[in-house]
Scaffold this motif. Structure first.
Motif, PDB file in Angstrom:
ATOM      1  N   GLU A  49       0.799  -1.224   0.000  1.00  0.00           N
ATOM      2  CA  GLU A  49       0.000   0.000   0.000  1.00  0.00           C
ATOM      3  C   GLU A  49       0.834   1.278   0.000  1.00  0.00           C
ATOM      4  O   GLU A  49       0.305   2.357  -0.254  1.00  0.00           O
ATOM      5  CB  GLU A  49      -0.912   0.014   1.230  1.00  0.00           C
ATOM      6  N   LYS A  51       4.216   3.352  -1.348  1.00  0.00           N
ATOM      7  CA  LYS A  51       5.202   3.394  -2.428  1.00  0.00           C
ATOM      8  C   LYS A  51       6.621   3.136  -1.928  1.00  0.00           C
ATOM      9  O   LYS A  51       7.371   2.369  -2.519  1.00  0.00           O
ATOM     10  CB  LYS A  51       5.126   4.752  -3.124  1.00  0.00           C
ATOM     11  N   TYR A  77     -11.890  -1.762  -5.282  1.00  0.00           N
ATOM     12  CA  TYR A  77     -10.907  -1.351  -6.280  1.00  0.00           C
ATOM     13  C   TYR A  77      -9.721  -2.317  -6.227  1.00  0.00           C
ATOM     14  O   TYR A  77      -9.574  -3.086  -5.281  1.00  0.00           O
ATOM     15  CB  TYR A  77     -10.411   0.078  -6.029  1.00  0.00           C
ATOM     16  N   SER A  78      -8.858  -2.231  -7.245  1.00  0.00           N
ATOM     17  CA  SER A  78      -7.654  -3.063  -7.276  1.00  0.00           C
ATOM     18  C   SER A  78      -6.441  -2.225  -6.928  1.00  0.00           C
ATOM     19  O   SER A  78      -6.280  -1.105  -7.421  1.00  0.00           O
ATOM     20  CB  SER A  78      -7.455  -3.669  -8.659  1.00  0.00           C
ATOM     21  N   TYR A  80      -3.473  -3.191  -7.752  1.00  0.00           N
ATOM     22  CA  TYR A  80      -2.451  -3.493  -8.745  1.00  0.00           C
ATOM     23  C   TYR A  80      -2.680  -2.733 -10.050  1.00  0.00           C
ATOM     24  O   TYR A  80      -3.769  -2.766 -10.603  1.00  0.00           O
ATOM     25  CB  TYR A  80      -2.428  -4.994  -9.048  1.00  0.00           C
ATOM     26  N   PRO A  81      -1.626  -2.096 -10.565  1.00  0.00           N
ATOM     27  CA  PRO A  81      -1.761  -1.432 -11.864  1.00  0.00           C
ATOM     28  C   PRO A  81      -1.767  -2.456 -12.994  1.00  0.00           C
ATOM     29  O   PRO A  81      -1.316  -3.592 -12.808  1.00  0.00           O
ATOM     30  CB  PRO A  81      -0.517  -0.535 -11.939  1.00  0.00           C
ATOM     31  N   PRO A  82      -2.248  -2.071 -14.161  1.00  0.00           N
ATOM     32  CA  PRO A  82      -2.236  -2.992 -15.298  1.00  0.00           C
ATOM     33  C   PRO A  82      -0.814  -3.430 -15.651  1.00  0.00           C
ATOM     34  O   PRO A  82       0.136  -2.652 -15.553  1.00  0.00           O
ATOM     35  CB  PRO A  82      -2.838  -2.177 -16.438  1.00  0.00           C
ATOM     36  N   CYS A  83      -0.667  -4.687 -16.030  1.00  0.00           N
ATOM     37  CA  CYS A  83       0.598  -5.257 -16.513  1.00  0.00           C
ATOM     38  C   CYS A  83       1.748  -5.107 -15.519  1.00  0.00           C
ATOM     39  O   CYS A  83       2.888  -4.836 -15.907  1.00  0.00           O
ATOM     40  CB  CYS A  83       0.969  -4.644 -17.860  1.00  0.00           C
ATOM     41  N   ILE A  84       1.490  -5.307 -14.230  1.00  0.00           N
ATOM     42  CA  ILE A  84       2.528  -5.175 -13.203  1.00  0.00           C
ATOM     43  C   ILE A  84       3.388  -6.432 -13.068  1.00  0.00           C
ATOM     44  O   ILE A  84       4.529  -6.368 -12.613  1.00  0.00           O
ATOM     45  CB  ILE A  84       1.903  -4.798 -11.829  1.00  0.00           C
ATOM     46  N   TRP A 112      -9.531  -8.043 -12.481  1.00  0.00           N
ATOM     47  CA  TRP A 112      -8.457  -7.148 -12.035  1.00  0.00           C
ATOM     48  C   TRP A 112      -7.116  -7.856 -12.021  1.00  0.00           C
ATOM     49  O   TRP A 112      -6.096  -7.287 -12.393  1.00  0.00           O
ATOM     50  CB  TRP A 112      -8.760  -6.583 -10.651  1.00  0.00           C
ATOM     51  N   ALA A 116      -3.773  -7.160 -14.267  1.00  0.00           N
ATOM     52  CA  ALA A 116      -2.438  -6.999 -13.678  1.00  0.00           C
ATOM     53  C   ALA A 116      -1.411  -7.884 -14.377  1.00  0.00           C
ATOM     54  O   ALA A 116      -0.213  -7.619 -14.295  1.00  0.00           O
ATOM     55  CB  ALA A 116      -2.478  -7.313 -12.188  1.00  0.00           C
TER      56      ALA A 116
END
Length: 166
Positions: A49, A51, A77-78, A80-84, A112, A116
């Motif tokens: 959670e 950075k 919500y997720s 995880y960002p896309p394509c992590i 989701w 990711a």
């Protein structure tokens, strides 16, 4: 067994999943630091959670064979960002927890995790045991014997002639 690191936000079910995978009694334990168990690395949700702490997850993932991204089926919500998943140089699996919870939207959580980058996704309930054996089967290495692989004494052949010399 392959060693797996559990990643996810606070209260998504990482520690509960670890307890279920080990066949332990399910009880609440707040994970306050990275815990190394024999085949599971349990991480605090704050690492995912925050950075600044998230970098530590990348370092700890080098000690694992598999990275498991967990998401609670009741999440709005997720995290995880896309394509992590390409960030990890290990296979990444997705785990949807609390599939039997009130208000669970399992398919949203699955989508989701797919976004990711997770190709393999498990749906689990640590309380009912649903999906737990599938994760264990996935983590199984060649030659590992899981509890359900063992034959009971009743199933073993009784009329075996010994080839030992007397």
């Amino acid at each position: 067994m392959k060693k797996m690191i559990l990643v996810g936000r606070s209260e998504c079910g990482k520690t509960t999943l670890r307890q279920a995978l080990k066949g332990k009694e399910i009880r609440y334990e707040k994970t306050q630091y990275v815990n190394h168990y024999d085949v599971v690395i349990d991480t605090p949700g704050e690492y995912a959670e925050t950075k600044g702490l998230a970098r530590a997850l990348a370092l700890y993932s080098y000690e694992a064979d598999v990275v498991a991204l967990l998401i609670n089926a009741t999440e709005p919500y997720s995290l995880y960002p896309p394509c992590i998943t390409p960030v990890a140089n290990r296979p990444c699996i997705g785990v949807v927890t609390q599939i039997d919870a009130s208000g669970a939207d399992v398919e949203q959580a699955v989508s989701w995790l797919e976004l990711a980058g997770c190709d393999t996704i498990f749906r689990v309930s640590s309380y009912t045991g649903e999906g737990i054996w599938e994760i264990l089967d996935y983590l199984k290495d060649e030659g590992d014997i899981l509890p359900w692989d063992k034959k009971s004494e009743a199933e073993k052949p009784r009329n075996v002639i010994s080839t030992k010399m007397m």
